[in-house]
Design a protein around this motif. Structure first.
Motif, PDB file in Angstrom:
ATOM      1  N   ALA A 124       0.833  -1.203   0.000  1.00  0.00           N
ATOM      2  CA  ALA A 124       0.000   0.000   0.000  1.00  0.00           C
ATOM      3  C   ALA A 124       0.869   1.256   0.000  1.00  0.00           C
ATOM      4  O   ALA A 124       0.556   2.243  -0.682  1.00  0.00           O
ATOM      5  CB  ALA A 124      -0.935  -0.005   1.201  1.00  0.00           C
ATOM      6  N   GLY A 125       1.973   1.225   0.753  1.00  0.00           N
ATOM      7  CA  GLY A 125       2.891   2.358   0.769  1.00  0.00           C
ATOM      8  C   GLY A 125       3.485   2.624  -0.600  1.00  0.00           C
ATOM      9  O   GLY A 125       3.568   3.768  -1.055  1.00  0.00           O
ATOM     10  N   TYR A 126       3.877   1.535  -1.262  1.00  0.00           N
ATOM     11  CA  TYR A 126       4.443   1.689  -2.607  1.00  0.00           C
ATOM     12  C   TYR A 126       3.404   2.233  -3.591  1.00  0.00           C
ATOM     13  O   TYR A 126       3.690   3.121  -4.398  1.00  0.00           O
ATOM     14  CB  TYR A 126       4.986   0.355  -3.116  1.00  0.00           C
ATOM     15  N   LEU A 127       2.185   1.716  -3.527  1.00  0.00           N
ATOM     16  CA  LEU A 127       1.143   2.147  -4.456  1.00  0.00           C
ATOM     17  C   LEU A 127       0.774   3.615  -4.226  1.00  0.00           C
ATOM     18  O   LEU A 127       0.562   4.366  -5.195  1.00  0.00           O
ATOM     19  CB  LEU A 127      -0.094   1.261  -4.309  1.00  0.00           C
ATOM     20  N   LEU A 128       0.723   4.028  -2.961  1.00  0.00           N
ATOM     21  CA  LEU A 128       0.445   5.430  -2.686  1.00  0.00           C
ATOM     22  C   LEU A 128       1.593   6.309  -3.189  1.00  0.00           C
ATOM     23  O   LEU A 128       1.364   7.369  -3.783  1.00  0.00           O
ATOM     24  CB  LEU A 128       0.229   5.643  -1.189  1.00  0.00           C
ATOM     25  N   GLY A 129       2.817   5.850  -2.972  1.00  0.00           N
ATOM     26  CA  GLY A 129       3.968   6.598  -3.471  1.00  0.00           C
ATOM     27  C   GLY A 129       3.995   6.682  -4.982  1.00  0.00           C
ATOM     28  O   GLY A 129       4.541   7.632  -5.556  1.00  0.00           O
ATOM     29  N   SER A 130       3.382   5.702  -5.643  1.00  0.00           N
ATOM     30  CA  SER A 130       3.367   5.676  -7.105  1.00  0.00           C
ATOM     31  C   SER A 130       2.392   6.670  -7.725  1.00  0.00           C
ATOM     32  O   SER A 130       2.377   6.838  -8.942  1.00  0.00           O
ATOM     33  CB  SER A 130       3.016   4.261  -7.598  1.00  0.00           C
ATOM     34  N   LEU A 131       1.534   7.281  -6.901  1.00  0.00           N
ATOM     35  CA  LEU A 131       0.625   8.296  -7.419  1.00  0.00           C
ATOM     36  C   LEU A 131       1.409   9.582  -7.661  1.00  0.00           C
ATOM     37  O   LEU A 131       1.770  10.289  -6.723  1.00  0.00           O
ATOM     38  CB  LEU A 131      -0.517   8.545  -6.424  1.00  0.00           C
ATOM     39  N   VAL A 151      10.274   3.332   3.005  1.00  0.00           N
ATOM     40  CA  VAL A 151      11.113   3.050   1.831  1.00  0.00           C
ATOM     41  C   VAL A 151      10.239   2.717   0.624  1.00  0.00           C
ATOM     42  O   VAL A 151      10.514   3.152  -0.496  1.00  0.00           O
ATOM     43  CB  VAL A 151      12.100   1.900   2.135  1.00  0.00           C
ATOM     44  N   ALA A 152       9.171   1.954   0.854  1.00  0.00           N
ATOM     45  CA  ALA A 152       8.275   1.583  -0.244  1.00  0.00           C
ATOM     46  C   ALA A 152       7.619   2.808  -0.863  1.00  0.00           C
ATOM     47  O   ALA A 152       7.515   2.930  -2.095  1.00  0.00           O
ATOM     48  CB  ALA A 152       7.207   0.612   0.262  1.00  0.00           C
ATOM     49  N   ALA A 153       7.153   3.743  -0.031  1.00  0.00           N
ATOM     50  CA  ALA A 153       6.534   4.968  -0.541  1.00  0.00           C
ATOM     51  C   ALA A 153       7.549   5.795  -1.328  1.00  0.00           C
ATOM     52  O   ALA A 153       7.222   6.358  -2.393  1.00  0.00           O
ATOM     53  CB  ALA A 153       5.960   5.782   0.617  1.00  0.00           C
ATOM     54  N   PHE A 154       8.768   5.856  -0.831  1.00  0.00           N
ATOM     55  CA  PHE A 154       9.831   6.586  -1.517  1.00  0.00           C
ATOM     56  C   PHE A 154      10.151   5.942  -2.864  1.00  0.00           C
ATOM     57  O   PHE A 154      10.281   6.638  -3.886  1.00  0.00           O
ATOM     58  CB  PHE A 154      11.068   6.607  -0.622  1.00  0.00           C
ATOM     59  N   LEU A 155      10.230   4.612  -2.888  1.00  0.00           N
ATOM     60  CA  LEU A 155      10.474   3.900  -4.143  1.00  0.00           C
ATOM     61  C   LEU A 155       9.324   4.112  -5.125  1.00  0.00           C
ATOM     62  O   LEU A 155       9.537   4.215  -6.338  1.00  0.00           O
ATOM     63  CB  LEU A 155      10.674   2.413  -3.875  1.00  0.00           C
ATOM     64  N   GLY A 156       8.100   4.189  -4.588  1.00  0.00           N
ATOM     65  CA  GLY A 156       6.955   4.452  -5.451  1.00  0.00           C
ATOM     66  C   GLY A 156       7.073   5.783  -6.149  1.00  0.00           C
ATOM     67  O   GLY A 156       6.728   5.911  -7.332  1.00  0.00           O
ATOM     68  N   HIS A 157       7.563   6.792  -5.437  1.00  0.00           N
ATOM     69  CA  HIS A 157       7.754   8.104  -6.069  1.00  0.00           C
ATOM     70  C   HIS A 157       8.819   8.046  -7.148  1.00  0.00           C
ATOM     71  O   HIS A 157       8.659   8.600  -8.234  1.00  0.00           O
ATOM     72  CB  HIS A 157       8.143   9.145  -5.019  1.00  0.00           C
ATOM     73  N   LEU A 158       9.919   7.369  -6.849  1.00  0.00           N
ATOM     74  CA  LEU A 158      11.015   7.290  -7.824  1.00  0.00           C
ATOM     75  C   LEU A 158      10.657   6.425  -9.018  1.00  0.00           C
ATOM     76  O   LEU A 158      10.999   6.763 -10.156  1.00  0.00           O
ATOM     77  CB  LEU A 158      12.267   6.725  -7.137  1.00  0.00           C
ATOM     78  N   TYR A 159       9.970   5.310  -8.753  1.00  0.00           N
ATOM     79  CA  TYR A 159       9.661   4.338  -9.809  1.00  0.00           C
ATOM     80  C   TYR A 159       8.177   3.961  -9.740  1.00  0.00           C
ATOM     81  O   TYR A 159       7.833   2.856  -9.312  1.00  0.00           O
ATOM     82  CB  TYR A 159      10.541   3.104  -9.654  1.00  0.00           C
ATOM     83  N   PRO A 160       7.281   4.877 -10.132  1.00  0.00           N
ATOM     84  CA  PRO A 160       5.835   4.643  -9.987  1.00  0.00           C
ATOM     85  C   PRO A 160       5.288   3.619 -10.973  1.00  0.00           C
ATOM     86  O   PRO A 160       5.440   3.758 -12.186  1.00  0.00           O
ATOM     87  CB  PRO A 160       5.239   6.033 -10.256  1.00  0.00           C
ATOM     88  N   VAL A 161       4.620   2.619 -10.455  1.00  0.00           N
ATOM     89  CA  VAL A 161       4.071   1.562 -11.300  1.00  0.00           C
ATOM     90  C   VAL A 161       2.983   2.091 -12.222  1.00  0.00           C
ATOM     91  O   VAL A 161       2.767   1.565 -13.318  1.00  0.00           O
ATOM     92  CB  VAL A 161       3.542   0.405 -10.421  1.00  0.00           C
ATOM     93  N   PHE A 162       2.272   3.142 -11.802  1.00  0.00           N
ATOM     94  CA  PHE A 162       1.173   3.677 -12.598  1.00  0.00           C
ATOM     95  C   PHE A 162       1.635   4.551 -13.759  1.00  0.00           C
ATOM     96  O   PHE A 162       0.845   4.886 -14.640  1.00  0.00           O
ATOM     97  CB  PHE A 162       0.231   4.501 -11.713  1.00  0.00           C
ATOM     98  N   PHE A 163       2.903   4.948 -13.754  1.00  0.00           N
ATOM     99  CA  PHE A 163       3.380   5.894 -14.757  1.00  0.00           C
ATOM    100  C   PHE A 163       4.690   5.425 -15.393  1.00  0.00           C
ATOM    101  O   PHE A 163       5.639   6.182 -15.562  1.00  0.00           O
ATOM    102  CB  PHE A 163       3.556   7.289 -14.137  1.00  0.00           C
ATOM    103  N   GLY A 164       4.717   4.144 -15.743  1.00  0.00           N
ATOM    104  CA  GLY A 164       5.860   3.612 -16.469  1.00  0.00           C
ATOM    105  C   GLY A 164       7.161   3.627 -15.699  1.00  0.00           C
ATOM    106  O   GLY A 164       8.235   3.649 -16.308  1.00  0.00           O
ATOM    107  N   PHE A 165       7.086   3.627 -14.362  1.00  0.00           N
ATOM    108  CA  PHE A 165       8.282   3.621 -13.498  1.00  0.00           C
ATOM    109  C   PHE A 165       9.175   4.834 -13.741  1.00  0.00           C
ATOM    110  O   PHE A 165      10.376   4.784 -13.496  1.00  0.00           O
ATOM    111  CB  PHE A 165       9.075   2.323 -13.683  1.00  0.00           C
TER     112      PHE A 165
END
Length: 205
Positions: free
Chosen positions: A10-17, A87-101
């Motif tokens: 969930a942290g990663y997915l939120l970070g990916s927004l 860390v997961a939220a931070f990785l989501g921002h750097l490499y967002p799954v929703f926006f082609g990483f």
């Protein structure tokens, strides 16, 4: 174990927004990945959309680091899980799954994460950024030095939490990697400074 994995995901997915992309879409602005510098961060949104859009982006980037950490803390997760979610939220921002990483450089999100993990460390890091930015007038340099100091703040204020130190060092290493172009410019003396309006011409978020 399973619930902890859910927290981290969930942290990663939120970070990916991507706050930059979402803000630009809602405000009818060009996609930050194709306009300006191409970096989906607040600095580039400032460049292509103005201060209001940039402020919304900056707030969004900080909140997506802060909120998941505060949420798992409220749910009783220990510091190891809090750090993993951070860390997961931070990785989501750097490499967002929703926006082609293809994400931003992470300064605002890591500040939000630090405030969530242990707010005195977060405030010291922000204060360091402000002091260095005021003195040297180069935002990227301020961010890099501030994040370099952050492990020292953890050792000073939270020496009993080595997992927190590991998380901070890991995120700091990634942030330096994402700023490698800024570092090259700094070494060559070509990094743009903060102008009279307080805006930095080089992306560092």
């Amino acid at each position: 174990m399973m619930i902890n994995l859910v927290y981290i995901l969930a942290g990663y997915l939120l970070g990916s927004l991507s706050s930059a992309i979402i803000t630009c879409r809602l405000m009818g602005l060009p996609d930050p990945r194709s306009g300006g510098s191409g970096n989906p961060g607040a600095t580039n949104v400032l460049r292509i959309g103005g201060k209001k859009a940039a402020a919304i982006t900056l707030a969004g980037d900080m909140l997506k680091g802060l909120l998941p950490v505060l949420a798992v803390k409220a749910l009783g997760a220990d510091v190891t899980i809090q750090s993993a979610v951070a860390v997961a939220a931070f990785l989501g921002h750097l490499y967002p799954v929703f926006f082609g990483f293809r994400g931003g450089k992470g300064v605002a999100t890591v500040l939000g994460v630090l405030l969530g993990l242990y707010w005195p460390v977060g405030l010291l890091t922000i204060a360091s950024w402000l002091v260095i930015a005021k003195g040297f007038k180069i935002s990227s340099l301020a961010a890099l030095i501030a994040i370099l100091l952050t492990p020292l703040y953890v050792l000073w204020l939270k020496p009993e939490e080595p997992v927190l130190l590991v998380a901070v060092i890991f995120m700091g290493t990634l942030l330096f990697w994402r700023h490698r172009s800024n570092i090259r410019n700094l070494l060559r003396g070509e990094e743009s400074g903060i102008n009279k309006d307080g805006n930095d011409l080089q992306d560092q978020d």
